[in-house]
Each structure stands twice: as C-alpha cells, then as structure tokens.
Design a protein around this motif. Structure first.
Motif, PDB file in Angstrom:
ATOM      1  N   MET A   1       0.818  -1.185   0.000  1.00 28.17           N
ATOM      2  CA  MET A   1       0.000   0.000   0.000  1.00 28.17           C
ATOM      3  C   MET A   1       0.860   1.247   0.000  1.00 28.17           C
ATOM      4  O   MET A   1       0.582   2.175  -0.739  1.00 28.17           O
ATOM      5  CB  MET A   1      -0.924  -0.082   1.221  1.00 28.17           C
ATOM      6  CG  MET A   1      -1.782   1.105   1.396  1.00 28.17           C
ATOM      7  SD  MET A   1      -3.092   1.038   0.186  1.00 28.17           S
ATOM      8  CE  MET A   1      -4.053   2.365   0.698  1.00 28.17           C
ATOM      9  N   LYS A   2       1.905   1.229   0.899  1.00 29.14           N
ATOM     10  CA  LYS A   2       2.777   2.394   0.956  1.00 29.14           C
ATOM     11  C   LYS A   2       3.543   2.560  -0.348  1.00 29.14           C
ATOM     12  O   LYS A   2       3.777   3.684  -0.786  1.00 29.14           O
ATOM     13  CB  LYS A   2       3.755   2.263   2.127  1.00 29.14           C
ATOM     14  CG  LYS A   2       3.138   2.458   3.465  1.00 29.14           C
ATOM     15  CD  LYS A   2       4.203   2.413   4.526  1.00 29.14           C
ATOM     16  CE  LYS A   2       3.590   2.581   5.899  1.00 29.14           C
ATOM     17  NZ  LYS A   2       4.593   2.584   6.937  1.00 29.14           N
ATOM     18  N   LYS A   3       3.923   1.457  -0.954  1.00 25.66           N
ATOM     19  CA  LYS A   3       4.684   1.521  -2.201  1.00 25.66           C
ATOM     20  C   LYS A   3       3.832   2.104  -3.329  1.00 25.66           C
ATOM     21  O   LYS A   3       4.290   2.935  -4.111  1.00 25.66           O
ATOM     22  CB  LYS A   3       5.189   0.131  -2.571  1.00 25.66           C
ATOM     23  CG  LYS A   3       6.127   0.122  -3.745  1.00 25.66           C
ATOM     24  CD  LYS A   3       6.668  -1.263  -3.975  1.00 25.66           C
ATOM     25  CE  LYS A   3       7.673  -1.246  -5.096  1.00 25.66           C
ATOM     26  NZ  LYS A   3       8.223  -2.547  -5.353  1.00 25.66           N
ATOM     27  N   SER A   4       2.562   1.700  -3.416  1.00 26.71           N
ATOM     28  CA  SER A   4       1.693   2.238  -4.469  1.00 26.71           C
ATOM     29  C   SER A   4       1.380   3.718  -4.228  1.00 26.71           C
ATOM     30  O   SER A   4       1.277   4.499  -5.169  1.00 26.71           O
ATOM     31  CB  SER A   4       0.407   1.420  -4.573  1.00 26.71           C
ATOM     32  OG  SER A   4      -0.333   1.508  -3.388  1.00 26.71           O
ATOM     33  N   LEU A   5       1.270   4.126  -2.972  1.00 23.17           N
ATOM     34  CA  LEU A   5       1.053   5.532  -2.654  1.00 23.17           C
ATOM     35  C   LEU A   5       2.273   6.356  -3.033  1.00 23.17           C
ATOM     36  O   LEU A   5       2.165   7.460  -3.584  1.00 23.17           O
ATOM     37  CB  LEU A   5       0.729   5.694  -1.162  1.00 23.17           C
ATOM     38  CG  LEU A   5       0.469   7.118  -0.691  1.00 23.17           C
ATOM     39  CD1 LEU A   5      -0.733   7.719  -1.423  1.00 23.17           C
ATOM     40  CD2 LEU A   5       0.242   7.149   0.806  1.00 23.17           C
ATOM     41  N   ILE A   7       4.497   5.609  -5.393  1.00 25.98           N
ATOM     42  CA  ILE A   7       4.560   5.641  -6.859  1.00 25.98           C
ATOM     43  C   ILE A   7       3.518   6.634  -7.394  1.00 25.98           C
ATOM     44  O   ILE A   7       3.809   7.441  -8.279  1.00 25.98           O
ATOM     45  CB  ILE A   7       4.351   4.228  -7.450  1.00 25.98           C
ATOM     46  CG1 ILE A   7       5.548   3.346  -7.101  1.00 25.98           C
ATOM     47  CG2 ILE A   7       4.143   4.302  -8.964  1.00 25.98           C
ATOM     48  CD1 ILE A   7       5.375   1.903  -7.489  1.00 25.98           C
ATOM     49  N   TYR A   8       2.305   6.610  -6.833  1.00 25.30           N
ATOM     50  CA  TYR A   8       1.257   7.533  -7.250  1.00 25.30           C
ATOM     51  C   TYR A   8       1.677   8.988  -7.024  1.00 25.30           C
ATOM     52  O   TYR A   8       1.499   9.846  -7.878  1.00 25.30           O
ATOM     53  CB  TYR A   8      -0.041   7.217  -6.495  1.00 25.30           C
ATOM     54  CG  TYR A   8      -1.146   8.191  -6.803  1.00 25.30           C
ATOM     55  CD1 TYR A   8      -1.466   9.202  -5.911  1.00 25.30           C
ATOM     56  CD2 TYR A   8      -1.863   8.107  -7.994  1.00 25.30           C
ATOM     57  CE1 TYR A   8      -2.470  10.115  -6.189  1.00 25.30           C
ATOM     58  CE2 TYR A   8      -2.866   9.013  -8.281  1.00 25.30           C
ATOM     59  CZ  TYR A   8      -3.164  10.010  -7.373  1.00 25.30           C
ATOM     60  OH  TYR A   8      -4.160  10.906  -7.658  1.00 25.30           O
ATOM     61  N   THR A   9       2.287   9.274  -5.871  1.00 24.27           N
ATOM     62  CA  THR A   9       2.746  10.626  -5.558  1.00 24.27           C
ATOM     63  C   THR A   9       3.849  11.062  -6.498  1.00 24.27           C
ATOM     64  O   THR A   9       3.858  12.203  -6.988  1.00 24.27           O
ATOM     65  CB  THR A   9       3.231  10.693  -4.093  1.00 24.27           C
ATOM     66  OG1 THR A   9       2.194  10.226  -3.235  1.00 24.27           O
ATOM     67  CG2 THR A   9       3.625  12.100  -3.704  1.00 24.27           C
ATOM     68  N   SER A  12       2.337  11.743  -9.946  1.00 23.09           N
ATOM     69  CA  SER A  12       1.554  12.990  -9.891  1.00 23.09           C
ATOM     70  C   SER A  12       2.460  14.209  -9.897  1.00 23.09           C
ATOM     71  O   SER A  12       2.193  15.207 -10.571  1.00 23.09           O
ATOM     72  CB  SER A  12       0.670  13.015  -8.647  1.00 23.09           C
ATOM     73  OG  SER A  12      -0.265  11.978  -8.707  1.00 23.09           O
TER      74      SER A  12
END
Length: 150
Positions: A1-5, A7-9, A12
């Motif tokens: 979850m932290k890794k996808s957040l 990557i998303y940040t 963005s």
C-alpha cells in the motif's frame, strides 16, 4: 500500500511539473519555443501593425445651431515612413467650410481644427480624407462627421 502511494505521488508530481513547464512555454513574453503561438502574442502583434498606418480620428456626430460657426477637432497621425500626405475636407451642400479644405502635410501627429457653418436645418455630412504614399503604394483613409443642424 505504501509503495503504491509513493509511486502515485511521484507520478503525480512529475505530471504536474510537466504541465507547469508546458504552460510556461505558452506565455507570450518569451518563454520557450511556443511563445509565438500564444493567443495574446498574436493579438499584440496584430495591434502593433495597425499602429503603423495613418489615422484620422474625429467625432461621429455633432449637433449644431443653423448659421453659427462650429468646430471639431480632428486628430491626424501619420508615421514617418509615409510621404506625399494630404488631407481633403468635403462638406455636403448645406455645409460651408471655414477651414482649409486641402492641406499638404508632412509625417505628423497633430490636431486639425475643422471649422464649419450649417446653412440649413437637417442632417449633413463632412468627410475628411487622408491620402498618403508608402513604398510606392497609395494609402487612403476617411472619416465622416454627421452634422445635425437645428
């Protein structure tokens, strides 16, 4: 979850910086190669071109009393690149011009006082025509003053 957040940040942030960078390139004050295509740049270029033509500016309408002398200010602007400049003033049948009706001008930015008298009540016209030559080509512009005499 932290890794996808994370990557998303990161994605963005990179997308936002790309958007900001392309927006800066569209500004008309010299940002990047696309500045010439910005809509404000084209407008300013078009407006600067119109300032290079001779102009005659006067009121559109004057309300005067029959038999009394009236005057209107005519603003004349002629760039230095124009030559053989002349101003011609013509009135309709019931207008008597007190000012000179044919003038030879040099390149000027000046005011001309148009003095006239209406001899009959009604609607009359005074036409001011500016003729000039630019690089061997004739240029002409005219303005008309509507005179309401009563």
């Amino acid at each position: 979850m932290k890794k996808s957040l994370l990557i998303y940040t990161a994605v963005s942030a990179l997308s936002a910086s790309t958007f900001v960078a392309s927006a800066c390139q569209m500004h008309a004050n010299g940002f990047g190669a696309f500045a010439a295509y910005h809509k404000n740049s084209r407008y300013e270029a078009m407006m600067s071109q119109t300032e290079n033509y001779p102009t005659v500016t006067l009121a559109k309408k004057a309300v005067v009393k029959v038999g009394s002398q009236s005057s209107q200010s005519v603003k004349i602007t002629v760039p230095l690149s124009y030559y053989n400049v002349s101003l011609t003033v013509r009135g309709s049948d019931d207008i008597e011009l007190q000012s000179a009706s044919n003038l030879k001008l040099s390149a000027v930015s000046d005011n001309y006082d148009l003095a006239f008298t209406s001899t009959k009540p009604g609607t009359h016209e005074i036409t001011v025509t500016l003729n000039a030559v630019y690089e061997g080509s004739a240029f002409s512009t005219k303005q008309t003053l509507i005179v309401e005499a009563g």
